[in-house]
Design a protein around this motif. Structure first.
Motif, PDB file in Angstrom:
ATOM      1  N   PRO A 178      -2.312   6.444  -6.929  1.00  0.00           N
ATOM      2  CA  PRO A 178      -3.353   6.540  -7.958  1.00  0.00           C
ATOM      3  C   PRO A 178      -2.839   6.054  -9.300  1.00  0.00           C
ATOM      4  N   VAL A 179      -3.785   5.744 -10.176  1.00  0.00           N
ATOM      5  CA  VAL A 179      -3.416   5.356 -11.541  1.00  0.00           C
ATOM      6  C   VAL A 179      -2.678   6.493 -12.204  1.00  0.00           C
ATOM      7  N   ARG A 180      -1.559   6.160 -12.858  1.00  0.00           N
ATOM      8  CA  ARG A 180      -0.751   7.210 -13.464  1.00  0.00           C
ATOM      9  C   ARG A 180      -1.301   7.633 -14.805  1.00  0.00           C
TER      10      ARG A 180
ATOM     11  N   PHE B 266       3.226   4.194  -6.841  1.00  0.00           N
ATOM     12  CA  PHE B 266       2.245   4.272  -7.921  1.00  0.00           C
ATOM     13  C   PHE B 266       1.406   2.994  -7.913  1.00  0.00           C
ATOM     14  N   ARG B 267       0.355   3.006  -8.712  1.00  0.00           N
ATOM     15  CA  ARG B 267      -0.567   1.864  -8.753  1.00  0.00           C
ATOM     16  C   ARG B 267       0.116   0.616  -9.296  1.00  0.00           C
TER      17      ARG B 267
ATOM     18  N   ASP C 138      -5.798  -3.559  -6.418  1.00  0.00           N
ATOM     19  CA  ASP C 138      -4.912  -2.421  -6.695  1.00  0.00           C
ATOM     20  C   ASP C 138      -4.193  -2.019  -5.415  1.00  0.00           C
ATOM     21  N   ARG C 139      -2.910  -1.783  -5.524  1.00  0.00           N
ATOM     22  CA  ARG C 139      -2.115  -1.311  -4.406  1.00  0.00           C
ATOM     23  C   ARG C 139      -1.313  -0.078  -4.852  1.00  0.00           C
TER      24      ARG C 139
ATOM     25  N   ARG D 138      -1.072  -3.512  -9.935  1.00  0.00           N
ATOM     26  CA  ARG D 138      -2.165  -4.492  -9.928  1.00  0.00           C
ATOM     27  C   ARG D 138      -1.594  -5.825  -9.452  1.00  0.00           C
TER      28      ARG D 138
ATOM     29  N   ARG E  29       0.820  -1.220   0.000  1.00  0.00           N
ATOM     30  CA  ARG E  29       0.000   0.000   0.000  1.00  0.00           C
ATOM     31  C   ARG E  29       0.846   1.257   0.000  1.00  0.00           C
TER      32      ARG E  29
END
Length: 332
Positions: free
Chosen positions: A330-332, A284-285, A326-327, A287, A280
């Motif tokens: 946020p999604v880049r 960055f994100r 998702d860890r 999967r 966590r």
């Protein structure tokens, strides 16, 4: 010979035409027993369906109530989580756990497992490192329950508790392909390891369904540490035609890949197998293929204690399902 619901050592001795003392010596693995006598006693044990009373044997020998746990690599948080779960179940049962780690060495696996059996543990949970566990078959026949965890046994009969390795990897890579990625870097530990080979099969299935195949130039193997995974991905990123995404076959490869991407300032997506404690906090994100690691250890321990308690049903396989999470940021 009188019939009994549960054959005893006396029954075995009578059927084999040997003394009770000889049966006891064979059951306890005394090396000096004549091979012909061992064969006679073993044949009678199998014929009569005799099972050693492990609890009584421990009481007679003065041994403490213990089980053995042999993992592949206690430096990996996956295995420490398994060990904690197994220990929690054992404590509730009034048992102690003797733990050991093979560091993926088949010779060490054999030596450690047999040593624990010689110490008269009431049962053994083993993560196989080699491709032959036949050395345990005699111990199993003599009544020592063995449960194989994370990887199935070869040459030995026992319960197995596994993860859906192939399905989890296939789902993760299928998502990358759906996002338009074709050049996917693949970071794996040794393909001689059951979990690695199964996850690679999942990758192949996802690519094949999309009309693609693995580019051997993008497949890096034998990455046993995060440092090796980082170096492998750094080399791939520096190539003339670098990957546009990364799939990491275990948590250590994921850590190394993230380190390489941060250092390179890269924006390519990452998917990996195995969640881990600090996931966590990733910058960055990422999967991840996740599953209930403690449940895996609990299932193995519960199966073992059922065997210790007298369960004589046929060995079975328990497969732990996986899902994607998702860890990180946020999604880049």
């Amino acid at each position: 010979m009188p019939k009994r619901d549960r054959p005893t050592m006396i029954d075995v001795a009578a059927d084999a035409g040997v003394s009770l003392k000889t049966v006891s010596r064979v059951i306890n693995g005394v090396a000096t027993v004549d091979a012909v006598l061992v064969e006679k006693v073993t044949a009678s044990i199998e014929k009569l369906g005799f099972r050693r009373n492990v609890m009584a044997a421990n009481l007679r020998s003065g041994a403490s109530d213990t089980i053995g746990l042999v993992t592949a690599d206690l430096a990996n948080s996956f295995y420490t989580s398994l060990a904690a779960a197994v220990s929690a179940v054992a404590v509730r049962q009034g048992y102690q756990v003797i733990m050991a780690s093979t560091d993926e060495d088949p010779a060490a696996e054999r030596a450690l497992a047999l040593d624990l059996c010689q110490r008269r543990v009431s049962g053994l949970i083993l993560v196989p490192s080699g491709h032959d566990q036949g050395y345990l078959q005699h111990e199993i026949r003599m009544g020592t329950p063995v449960v194989f965890l994370d990887r199935p046994a070869v040459g030995a009969t026992g319960d197995a508790v596994l993860i859906d390795n192939r399905g989890g990897a296939e789902r993760a890579v299928r998502e990358l392909v759906a996002e338009g990625h074709r050049r996917i870097a693949l970071l794996f530990d040794s393909l001689a390891i059951f979990t690695m080979s199964e996850r690679l099969e999942g990758v192949k299935a996802a690519l094949t369904d999309a009309g693609h195949e693995i580019d051997p130039r993008l497949l890096a193997t034998d990455l046993h540490t995060p440092e090796l995974a980082r170096s492998a991905l750094e080399a791939l990123l520096a190539a003339p035609d670098p990957p546009t995404a990364v799939f990491c076959a275990n948590n250590r490869a994921t850590i190394g890949a993230v380190e390489a991407l941060v250092a390179a300032g890269s924006q390519i997506p990452v998917a990996g197998f195995d969640d881990f404690e600090a996931s966590r906090l990733l910058p960055f994100r990422v999967r991840l293929v996740d599953y209930d690691t403690p449940r895996l250890g609990i299932a193995a321990a519960e199966r073992l204690f059922a065997r210790i308690g007298g369960d004589t049903t046929d060995p079975g396989v328990i497969v732990q399902p996986t899902h994607l999470v998702d860890r990180g940021g946020p999604v880049r």
